[in-house]
Every structure is written in C-alpha cells, then in structure tokens.
Design an enzyme around this catalytic site. Sequence first.
Site, mmCIF file in Angstrom:
data_model
loop_
_atom_site.group_PDB
_atom_site.id
_atom_site.type_symbol
_atom_site.label_atom_id
_atom_site.label_comp_id
_atom_site.label_asym_id
_atom_site.label_seq_id
_atom_site.Cartn_x
_atom_site.Cartn_y
_atom_site.Cartn_z
ATOM 1 N N ALA A 50 -30.331 24.599 -0.920
ATOM 2 C CA ALA A 50 -29.091 24.203 -0.250
ATOM 3 C C ALA A 50 -29.153 22.734 0.166
ATOM 4 O O ALA A 50 -28.180 21.991 0.002
ATOM 5 C CB ALA A 50 -28.844 25.094 0.958
ATOM 6 N N ASN A 51 -30.297 22.290 0.678
ATOM 7 C CA ASN A 51 -30.433 20.880 1.073
ATOM 8 C C ASN A 51 -30.195 19.962 -0.120
ATOM 9 O O ASN A 51 -29.443 18.990 -0.046
ATOM 10 C CB ASN A 51 -31.847 20.596 1.598
ATOM 11 C CG ASN A 51 -32.151 21.312 2.900
ATOM 12 O OD1 ASN A 51 -31.249 21.766 3.585
ATOM 13 N ND2 ASN A 51 -33.427 21.423 3.228
ATOM 14 N N THR A 217 -43.815 12.414 -5.165
ATOM 15 C CA THR A 217 -43.276 11.612 -4.061
ATOM 16 C C THR A 217 -44.404 11.328 -3.074
ATOM 17 O O THR A 217 -45.272 12.159 -2.838
ATOM 18 C CB THR A 217 -42.083 12.292 -3.359
ATOM 19 O OG1 THR A 217 -42.522 13.516 -2.768
ATOM 20 C CG2 THR A 217 -40.948 12.571 -4.326
ATOM 21 N N LEU A 218 -44.384 10.111 -2.517
ATOM 22 C CA LEU A 218 -45.499 9.632 -1.690
ATOM 23 C C LEU A 218 -45.032 9.162 -0.324
ATOM 24 O O LEU A 218 -45.573 8.199 0.233
ATOM 25 C CB LEU A 218 -46.217 8.494 -2.433
ATOM 26 C CG LEU A 218 -46.761 8.812 -3.836
ATOM 27 C CD1 LEU A 218 -47.124 7.538 -4.586
ATOM 28 C CD2 LEU A 218 -47.966 9.738 -3.748
ATOM 29 N N GLU A 221 -44.495 5.471 0.776
ATOM 30 C CA GLU A 221 -44.928 4.689 -0.403
ATOM 31 C C GLU A 221 -44.001 4.878 -1.603
ATOM 32 O O GLU A 221 -44.248 4.317 -2.676
ATOM 33 C CB GLU A 221 -46.358 5.066 -0.810
ATOM 34 C CG GLU A 221 -47.411 4.823 0.259
ATOM 35 C CD GLU A 221 -47.416 3.383 0.726
ATOM 36 O OE1 GLU A 221 -47.338 2.477 -0.132
ATOM 37 O OE2 GLU A 221 -47.471 3.161 1.952
ATOM 38 N N GLY A 250 -37.794 14.935 1.054
ATOM 39 C CA GLY A 250 -38.064 15.366 -0.319
ATOM 40 C C GLY A 250 -36.827 15.999 -0.959
ATOM 41 O O GLY A 250 -36.535 15.747 -2.130
ATOM 42 N N ASP A 251 -36.097 16.784 -0.195
ATOM 43 C CA ASP A 251 -34.895 17.423 -0.728
ATOM 44 C C ASP A 251 -33.783 16.402 -0.964
ATOM 45 O O ASP A 251 -33.011 16.523 -1.920
ATOM 46 C CB ASP A 251 -34.388 18.513 0.234
ATOM 47 C CG ASP A 251 -35.333 19.714 0.277
ATOM 48 O OD1 ASP A 251 -36.123 19.881 -0.676
ATOM 49 O OD2 ASP A 251 -35.271 20.473 1.255
ATOM 50 N N ALA A 286 -32.286 9.026 10.187
ATOM 51 C CA ALA A 286 -31.478 9.827 11.118
ATOM 52 C C ALA A 286 -32.192 11.160 11.285
ATOM 53 O O ALA A 286 -32.990 11.561 10.437
ATOM 54 C CB ALA A 286 -30.079 10.032 10.549
HETATM 55 N N1 ATP Z 1 -41.198 6.661 5.916
HETATM 56 C C1 ATP Z 1 -40.430 6.544 4.842
HETATM 57 N N2 ATP Z 1 -39.865 5.366 4.542
HETATM 58 C C2 ATP Z 1 -39.084 5.215 3.444
HETATM 59 N N3 ATP Z 1 -38.824 6.217 2.588
HETATM 60 C C3 ATP Z 1 -39.370 7.429 2.825
HETATM 61 C C4 ATP Z 1 -40.194 7.664 3.959
HETATM 62 N N4 ATP Z 1 -40.589 8.948 3.921
HETATM 63 C C5 ATP Z 1 -40.022 9.488 2.832
HETATM 64 N N5 ATP Z 1 -39.292 8.589 2.152
HETATM 65 C C6 ATP Z 1 -38.537 8.803 0.906
HETATM 66 O O1 ATP Z 1 -38.403 10.193 0.704
HETATM 67 C C7 ATP Z 1 -39.065 10.588 -0.493
HETATM 68 C C8 ATP Z 1 -39.702 11.940 -0.289
HETATM 69 O O2 ATP Z 1 -40.639 11.857 0.764
HETATM 70 P P1 ATP Z 1 -41.933 12.761 0.827
HETATM 71 O O3 ATP Z 1 -42.857 12.441 -0.275
HETATM 72 O O4 ATP Z 1 -42.449 12.668 2.211
HETATM 73 O O5 ATP Z 1 -41.300 14.197 0.512
HETATM 74 P P2 ATP Z 1 -41.583 15.585 1.222
HETATM 75 O O6 ATP Z 1 -42.987 15.585 1.674
HETATM 76 O O7 ATP Z 1 -41.161 16.643 0.298
HETATM 77 O O8 ATP Z 1 -40.591 15.495 2.437
HETATM 78 P P3 ATP Z 1 -40.479 16.500 3.644
HETATM 79 O O9 ATP Z 1 -41.494 17.587 3.445
HETATM 80 O O10 ATP Z 1 -40.746 15.620 4.833
HETATM 81 O O11 ATP Z 1 -39.088 16.964 3.554
HETATM 82 C C9 ATP Z 1 -40.050 9.488 -0.798
HETATM 83 O O12 ATP Z 1 -40.330 9.459 -2.178
HETATM 84 C C10 ATP Z 1 -39.279 8.264 -0.305
HETATM 85 O O13 ATP Z 1 -38.314 7.883 -1.261
#
Ligand code: ATP
Length: 304
Positions: A50-51, A217-218, A221, A250-251, A286
Amino acid sequence: FLIDVGKGSVALHSENFSPVVLGDFTTRLPKAGETILGQKFFIGFGGKGANQCVQSARLGAKTSLICKVSADLLLDCTFVGQTADAVTGTASIIVNSEGQNVIVIVPGANLLLNSEDLKRASDIICKSKVVVCQLEITPAVSLEALKMARASGVKTLFNPAPALADLDPEFYTHSDIFCCNETEAEILTGIPVGNLEDAEKVGRMLLERGCKLVIVTLGAEGCMMISVEEPIPKHVPAEKVRAVDTTGAGDSFVGALAFYLAYYPELPMEEMVRKSNYIASVSVQASGTQSSYPYRKDLPQDLF
Ligand SMILES: Nc1ncnc2c1ncn2[C@@H]1O[C@H](COP(=O)(O)OP(=O)(O)OP(=O)(O)O)[C@@H](O)[C@H]1O
Ligand SMILES: *[C@@H]1O[C@H](CO)[C@@H](O)[C@H](O)[C@H]1NC(C)=O
C-alpha cells in the site's frame, strides 16, 4: 501493486488502505503484564504494498492494489478482497520517548490472499506496465503474481521485504528488477552490508541467481545498482538532507521507481534511480510513512 493499467483500473486517491498501523507513544515501554499511560495514539495506514502504491499514485501513476482485508473494514476497491475468516493485518507499534519501539505484527487477511484472487485480477495484472510484489503476503502467491506478469511481458519489480533466508530461487529469475535494503541483502546472501563494496558483492551474487537488475538501497548513501547489461556496479548517491523520520523511505523509493518504469521507460536506469532517490529523500524530511510521501505538484518539475 500494478500501474498504468488503463481503463477499468482502480486509482488510489486516499490513504484508506490496510493493513493498519497503530502508533502509541509512551515515555518508556511496558514490561510484560504491565499497564502504563501513554501520551499519544494514532492510526496510520500501511503495509509495504500500500505504501509503494500510494507513493506511485502521488507521482501521477494510475495504480491498482491487489490485497485482502477483513470484512470489518469498508473499502471500495475492486481488487481489495474481503474475508470473514481473519482480521485485517495490523502492526501495533509502541514507541518510547527515546524513539525505541516494540512491534507486534498480525498478518491476518494478508495470508489469505490466494491464487483465486490473482486469477480474478489476471486481466488487470496482464494489462499493466509494471507489477510490484513484496513478501507481506504468502510468498508463493507473490511469486505467482510475478509469473503471471512475466508471461504477459509485464515488467516485474520485486522487493523481498520482509526478507526470507530461504527465498524460492524462482523469485530471482522472475524479477526484472530486484530491489532490497541492506538488512534484506544480508539475510538473502549472508553478506553483511556495511559499505558500497559489500553491496557490490551482494549485487553480483544476486545477478548470478538470475536477477536482471539488482538495486541495493543504502539509506543516506543512496543505492548501488548492477545489471546483466551493465555488470559494472554503479553507486547512485542520495541528496544530502536533514532526515527527520526515515520510516517508509524504502517504500517511497520502490513506489517512485515503479512510476518511472511505467511512465518514462526510455529513461536510462541510472536516471530513474537518481530521481527515485530524490523522491525518497523528500520523504525522510517529514514524519510518518504515507504522510511523508510527496505529491507530484510539490516536487521540482524537472523530475517529470
Ligand atoms: N538519510 C537519508 N538521506 C537521504 N536519503 C535517504 C535517507 N535515508 C533514506 N534515503 C533514501 O531512501 C532510500 C531507501 O532508504 P533505505 O535504504 O533506508 O530503505 P529501507 O531500509 O527499506 O527504509 P525503511 O526501512 O526505513 O523504510 C535510499 O536509497 C535513499 O534514496
Ligand atoms: C530493511 O527493511 C526491513 C523490512 O524488510 C526493515 O526491518 C529493516 O530495518 C530495513 N533495514 C534498514 C537498514 O533500514
């Protein structure tokens, strides 16, 4: 979820999607058997599918969500099935003043989404431009949806979340794009991902398992991408921003990427990933999950 499904599709307009996320704020977490007073309570909407669907729709995509909820929730969505046999999936999250949380997930109706439901939705699956699947439903049903999409030449984007160590190898061969985060990458490959080099190793390994393109995804980074066509790993950095709440980033990324795959298929992959990074970086500025996802009208127009 699916996007750009043409006539008869169900567009997402609201956040009234399940499973439901209940947030409850307390100064500290309760011990077993204890009852304590909290300061704040709210109900949000979520579930990874959904997200991702909401983020895609906010960018202007025509989307449809195939899922199942309990008949206790009144939703008007063609492919949101209802069941009397289970509750709507929920995640109850209790957060203390330090931001630490305890979470109880009850998958409920999600696990009752079945082959029959997919068959009922087969027309819309096969006519869509992109099908996006995650693992918050029964994995075999997710895989079946990817197979249906593949058989009709629909692009498949798979997000192995939450991760499973013994993921069916067919998930790799049926994913045009396989997009995971660091934790998921480690569970799938056994390689802890602490830096770009680790992510590159993971990427190569997942390509060997049959993915066409892997994105790891990082967080701040950005991400690492590698594909069969361009087997040299590429780092796509994220915007430098002040993160307020990264939940659901991530979503947001996956939803945005699905949007670009459907509506800007001619863009180079790296460009799609750069734009998706940008959109996810807006979402971390946000608080909340769906509430932090930007709308097209509020984004720089050069993204479109
Ligand atoms: N601190 C940040 N600054 C800028 N962009 C970010 C940041 N954190 C996340 N993002 C963006 O969001 C994307 C996904 O983040 P992340 O790799 O943390 O996914 P996730 O671990 O699945 O997220 P979550 O579990 O927190 O929903 C990254 O590839 C980046 O584009
Ligand atoms: C990756 O996603 C999972 C959900 O599948 C989440 O529990 C985990 O915290 C995320 N990892 C990172 C590094 O954000």
